[in-house]
Design a protein around this motif. Structure first.
Motif, PDB file in Angstrom:
ATOM      1  N   TYR A  11      14.059  -2.191   6.491  1.00  0.00           N
ATOM      2  CA  TYR A  11      13.849  -2.016   5.046  1.00  0.00           C
ATOM      3  C   TYR A  11      14.108  -3.265   4.213  1.00  0.00           C
ATOM      4  CZ  TYR A  11      13.078   2.846   5.947  1.00  0.00           C
ATOM      5  OH  TYR A  11      12.542   4.013   6.416  1.00  0.00           O
ATOM      6  N   GLU A  12      13.762  -4.421   4.756  1.00  0.00           N
ATOM      7  CA  GLU A  12      13.810  -5.628   3.934  1.00  0.00           C
ATOM      8  C   GLU A  12      12.397  -5.938   3.483  1.00  0.00           C
ATOM      9  OE1 GLU A  12      16.137  -8.923   5.147  1.00  0.00           O
ATOM     10  OE2 GLU A  12      17.399  -7.695   6.445  1.00  0.00           O
ATOM     11  N   MET A  13      12.000  -5.219   2.442  1.00  0.00           N
ATOM     12  CA  MET A  13      10.602  -5.259   2.049  1.00  0.00           C
ATOM     13  C   MET A  13      10.163  -6.622   1.511  1.00  0.00           C
ATOM     14  SD  MET A  13       8.953  -2.411   2.522  1.00  0.00           S
ATOM     15  CE  MET A  13       9.286  -0.701   2.926  1.00  0.00           C
ATOM     16  N   GLY A  14      11.047  -7.280   0.768  1.00  0.00           N
ATOM     17  CA  GLY A  14      10.679  -8.581   0.218  1.00  0.00           C
ATOM     18  C   GLY A  14      10.356  -9.574   1.331  1.00  0.00           C
ATOM     19  N   TYR A  15      11.236  -9.547   2.324  1.00  0.00           N
ATOM     20  CA  TYR A  15      11.055 -10.442   3.455  1.00  0.00           C
ATOM     21  C   TYR A  15       9.766 -10.102   4.203  1.00  0.00           C
ATOM     22  CZ  TYR A  15      12.620 -13.445   7.252  1.00  0.00           C
ATOM     23  OH  TYR A  15      12.721 -14.450   8.170  1.00  0.00           O
ATOM     24  N   THR A  46      10.839 -11.708  -3.941  1.00  0.00           N
ATOM     25  CA  THR A  46      11.980 -10.895  -4.347  1.00  0.00           C
ATOM     26  C   THR A  46      12.814 -10.452  -3.154  1.00  0.00           C
ATOM     27  OG1 THR A  46      10.823  -8.795  -4.099  1.00  0.00           O
ATOM     28  CG2 THR A  46      10.621  -9.886  -6.225  1.00  0.00           C
ATOM     29  N   TYR A  47      14.011  -9.949  -3.471  1.00  0.00           N
ATOM     30  CA  TYR A  47      14.773  -9.201  -2.487  1.00  0.00           C
ATOM     31  C   TYR A  47      14.572  -7.737  -2.809  1.00  0.00           C
ATOM     32  CZ  TYR A  47      18.525  -6.888  -0.084  1.00  0.00           C
ATOM     33  OH  TYR A  47      19.228  -6.021   0.709  1.00  0.00           O
ATOM     34  N   PHE A  48      14.147  -6.944  -1.852  1.00  0.00           N
ATOM     35  CA  PHE A  48      13.805  -5.558  -2.144  1.00  0.00           C
ATOM     36  C   PHE A  48      14.154  -4.705  -0.935  1.00  0.00           C
ATOM     37  CE2 PHE A  48      10.138  -2.377  -2.867  1.00  0.00           C
ATOM     38  CZ  PHE A  48      10.971  -1.546  -3.580  1.00  0.00           C
ATOM     39  N   ASN A  49      15.073  -3.746  -1.149  1.00  0.00           N
ATOM     40  CA  ASN A  49      15.475  -2.905  -0.023  1.00  0.00           C
ATOM     41  C   ASN A  49      14.931  -1.486  -0.129  1.00  0.00           C
ATOM     42  OD1 ASN A  49      16.976  -1.883  -2.080  1.00  0.00           O
ATOM     43  ND2 ASN A  49      18.952  -2.571  -1.286  1.00  0.00           N
ATOM     44  N   THR A  50      13.936  -1.285  -0.976  1.00  0.00           N
ATOM     45  CA  THR A  50      13.256  -0.005  -1.252  1.00  0.00           C
ATOM     46  C   THR A  50      14.088   0.963  -2.081  1.00  0.00           C
ATOM     47  OG1 THR A  50      13.913   1.288   0.698  1.00  0.00           O
ATOM     48  CG2 THR A  50      11.956  -0.095   0.914  1.00  0.00           C
ATOM     49  N   ILE A  51      15.390   0.715  -2.251  1.00  0.00           N
ATOM     50  CA  ILE A  51      16.210   1.638  -3.044  1.00  0.00           C
ATOM     51  C   ILE A  51      16.437   1.050  -4.434  1.00  0.00           C
ATOM     52  CG2 ILE A  51      18.392   2.890  -3.175  1.00  0.00           C
ATOM     53  CD1 ILE A  51      18.443   2.531  -0.040  1.00  0.00           C
ATOM     54  N   ARG A  89       0.826  -1.194   0.000  1.00  0.00           N
ATOM     55  CA  ARG A  89       0.000   0.000   0.000  1.00  0.00           C
ATOM     56  C   ARG A  89       0.867   1.254   0.000  1.00  0.00           C
ATOM     57  NH1 ARG A  89      -5.334   0.476   3.772  1.00  0.00           N
ATOM     58  NH2 ARG A  89      -6.531  -0.765   2.328  1.00  0.00           N
ATOM     59  N   TYR A  90       1.908   1.195   0.779  1.00  0.00           N
ATOM     60  CA  TYR A  90       2.841   2.305   0.820  1.00  0.00           C
ATOM     61  C   TYR A  90       3.437   2.551  -0.564  1.00  0.00           C
ATOM     62  CZ  TYR A  90       7.054   4.931   1.845  1.00  0.00           C
ATOM     63  OH  TYR A  90       8.043   5.873   1.837  1.00  0.00           O
ATOM     64  N   LEU A  91       3.890   1.457  -1.215  1.00  0.00           N
ATOM     65  CA  LEU A  91       4.487   1.586  -2.549  1.00  0.00           C
ATOM     66  C   LEU A  91       3.474   2.146  -3.535  1.00  0.00           C
ATOM     67  CD1 LEU A  91       6.348  -1.840  -2.622  1.00  0.00           C
ATOM     68  CD2 LEU A  91       7.326   0.428  -2.195  1.00  0.00           C
ATOM     69  N   LEU A  92       2.235   1.637  -3.429  1.00  0.00           N
ATOM     70  CA  LEU A  92       1.200   2.048  -4.355  1.00  0.00           C
ATOM     71  C   LEU A  92       0.844   3.514  -4.178  1.00  0.00           C
ATOM     72  CD1 LEU A  92      -1.251  -0.013  -5.877  1.00  0.00           C
ATOM     73  CD2 LEU A  92      -2.396   1.726  -4.554  1.00  0.00           C
ATOM     74  N   ILE A  93       0.731   3.939  -2.944  1.00  0.00           N
ATOM     75  CA  ILE A  93       0.386   5.329  -2.672  1.00  0.00           C
ATOM     76  C   ILE A  93       1.497   6.243  -3.161  1.00  0.00           C
ATOM     77  CG2 ILE A  93       0.119   6.963  -0.756  1.00  0.00           C
ATOM     78  CD1 ILE A  93      -1.664   4.831   0.542  1.00  0.00           C
TER      79      ILE A  93
END
Lengths: 292, 295
Positions: free
Chosen positions: B264-268, B37-42, A140-144
């Motif tokens: 910030y380990e979004m995938g996890y 996925t592995y995703f760290n937001t950056i 939701r955060y990503l989408l917003i």
């Protein structure tokens, strides 16, 4: 009837056989209400009573000092309380109004119209009813962020408008309005918009009251949006402000605790008023809509 | 249906479907795909298959040792517990006359109206760890303990307090639905049942009351599942830290926030949220099975 000694459900008057229920219910009710009474009492305590030892439950010399402190308090970024309160009120009004309108409109077509995938969509809605926002908070955060709502006023509003439980309730309620009534109106020349505003809305008022309460509670108490989706202090809401009072000052700073108490009272009272105002209608909804 | 009918159907439907898809369906879909996925937001998410799930199950000691058992204990006590409590209270309220019933119902409902944040303030003061805490003060003056207990910081008590506070606030809309359900059962059904040989109140509840109010029982069950999992933040609110002291009150929701917004380990975190969704779905299936309409 003389042979029937059965249930005393929904009795008209007091009878001593009911005493046993009072014996159980009243202590539970007292346990439930203690923290609420405490909120009221605490909010009016002067500083010496807030920190009195041993602690006192009831206020002795009530004062409005906490509310004054709260009103004149500005936090590090210089945003006054009134700004948060204003944001909360505006957001709440918009969300409650739009949620009710949107769910009722959708409920009408789900109940009285036919279109492709109608049952599938309603089925998905019923499943979605059980999903909690916490589980999808990251996407939701990503989408917003993606749709450009991040750090705007609308971030408070849009994500809350689709309320599966609202659609669910109102659809069941509209199901009970006989088709003949709508047919008759149609023969008299009414179009869908007429039917919706002149027949459906007045007949489902109890369901609307229920959705209004649910939506009100969801949005008024929502501190999450401000925490996650909004950085600009000017756009944050009272629920968020309240949560910072509780955590920043930790209830340790003398002024902080009084203000936190006053703020929790301000948070709670609108809920109570709305509920008392709409409760008879809610009970009515639950009874007659036959939530199936 | 004529073209005008189509037009108004679309107009009525569009806002809900649009918002529902955008803010509920798509996030769920994203959560599912991000979980692989592995995703760290950056950086852009990179596909790593089932690794996140494998890691949760095999590597994440905290999850297996604390988070999962905590979540199970918490939800198994709070969910069914709150539900049964709601039914019993609604049933008892139905046995008394209208005036006192309304007052008592309002009192029982009022805790669920209070915001989590406001509650944290009250409960924090009551369970405060020094002698000015109400509970400590009470226990000391009654001679049960000699020095204040750090209720909210000690792993022994945190979970119990979380459960008590959540149960206290759980008489929500589901409870109101059940109350009106009990009140609206036709008296004649009871009369008929007594003629057919029902003897006591217990049989009455099992054979008449509950079956007659299945829709409200289902609604109550669904609301119980929802409130149980929404209460997930309570441990962090009460103890004031994430992770909670020695992970004593750590639930999936907190673990998810820990990984998503602190590390910030979004995938996890997304994989955790998918597990949470499955969890909730399983619970509500059980509720549906028990109380759903069979026809």
């Amino acid at each position: 009837m003389a042979s029937f000694h059965g249930t005393k459900i929904n009795p008209d008057r007091f009878h001593k056989s009911q005493l046993k229920f009072y014996f159980i219910l009243i202590p539970i009710a007292i346990l439930m209400i203690i923290p609420i009474v405490y909120i009221f009492s605490h909010a009016f305590k002067p500083i010496d009573e807030l920190f009195a030892y041993p602690p006192r439950f009831f206020v002795q010399k009530p004062t409005l000092q906490n509310f004054q402190d709260l009103a004149s308090n500005t936090n590090a970024t210089g945003v006054p309380m009134s700004r948060y309160l204003f944001n909360s009120i505006v957001v709440t009004l918009i969300v409650v109004f739009l949620t009710v309108l949107i769910s009722t409109m959708a409920g009408y077509v789900f109940s009285k119209k036919n279109f492709k995938f109608k049952n599938t969509i309603f089925e998905i809605n019923t499943i979605a009813l059980m999903f909690v926002p916490a589980a999808v908070v990251i996407p939701r955060y990503l989408l917003i962020d993606e749709v450009g709502l991040l750090d705007t006023f609308f971030a408070h509003i849009f994500p809350l408008l689709a309320m599966p439980v609202g659609l669910f309730l109102v659809k069941q309620f509209i199901d009970q309005i006989p088709d003949e009534l709508l047919e008759a109106a149609r023969i008299d020349g009414a179009n869908d918009f007429h039917i919706f505003f002149k027949i459906i809305i007045p007949l489902v008022k109890p369901a609307i009251a229920t959705i209004a309460i649910l939506a009100f509670q969801a949005v008024w108490n929502n501190a999450e949006t401000s925490t996650l989706f909004v950085d600009d202090e000017n756009l944050k809401t009272f629920a968020f402000f309240m949560s910072t009072l509780a955590s920043d000052t930790g209830g340790n700073s003398v002024a902080g605790q009084g203000m936190a108490a006053a703020a929790s009272l301000i948070m709670f009272v609108p809920n109570l008023i709305i509920f008392i105002f709409l409760q008879s209608k809610v009970m009515n909804t639950m009874a007659h809509s036959g939530i199936k | 249906m004529n073209s005008k009918g189509y037009l108004s159907t679309s107009v009525f439907l569009a806002p809900y479907l649009l918002l529902f898809t955008t803010f509920i369906i798509i996030p769920v879909a994203i959560a599912i795909s991000l979980s692989f996925t592995y995703f760290n937001t950056i950086e852009f998410p990179s596909f790593i298959g089932l690794s996140n799930y494998v890691n949760i199950i095999t590597q994440d000691n905290t999850f297996m040792q604390y988070v999962l058992p905590n979540t199970l204990i918490f939800s198994l006590i709070v969910g069914p517990g709150g539900y049964i409590l709601a039914f019993l209270l609604a049933w008892m309220l139905a046995q008394i006359s209208k005036g006192p019933r309304t007052v008592l119902a309002l009192i029982l409902y009022s805790p669920s109206m209070t915001a989590g944040v406001a509650m944290a303030v009250v409960w924090k003061i009551i369970f405060s760890g020094d002698q000015t805490g109400y509970l400590n003060n009470l226990l000391i003056s009654m001679g049960f303990i000699n020095e204040p207990v750090q209720f909210l910081q000690s792993p022994e008590y945190l979970m119990t307090i979380m459960i008590v506070v959540t149960l206290w606030g759980s008489m929500g809309v589901g409870f109101l639905a059940m109350l009106s359900g009990v009140l609206n059962i036709d008296r004649e059904i009871y009369e008929a049942a007594y003629i057919d040989g029902i003897r006591n109140r217990f049989q009455e509840i099992i054979y008449i009351t509950i079956p007659s109010m299945k829709p409200q029982m289902l609604f109550g069950a669904v609301m119980a599942v929802v409130t149980t999992f929404q209460a997930g933040a309570i441990g962090v609110e009460l103890s004031g830290q994430n992770p909670t002291p020695q992970y004593a009150g750590q639930l999936i929701v907190n673990h998810l926030e820990d990984f998503g917004f602190i590390r910030y380990e979004m995938g996890y975190a997304a994989a955790l949220s998918v597990l949470l969704l499955l969890f909730i779905y399983a619970f509500s299936r059980v509720a549906m099975k028990l109380f759903g309409e069979k026809d």
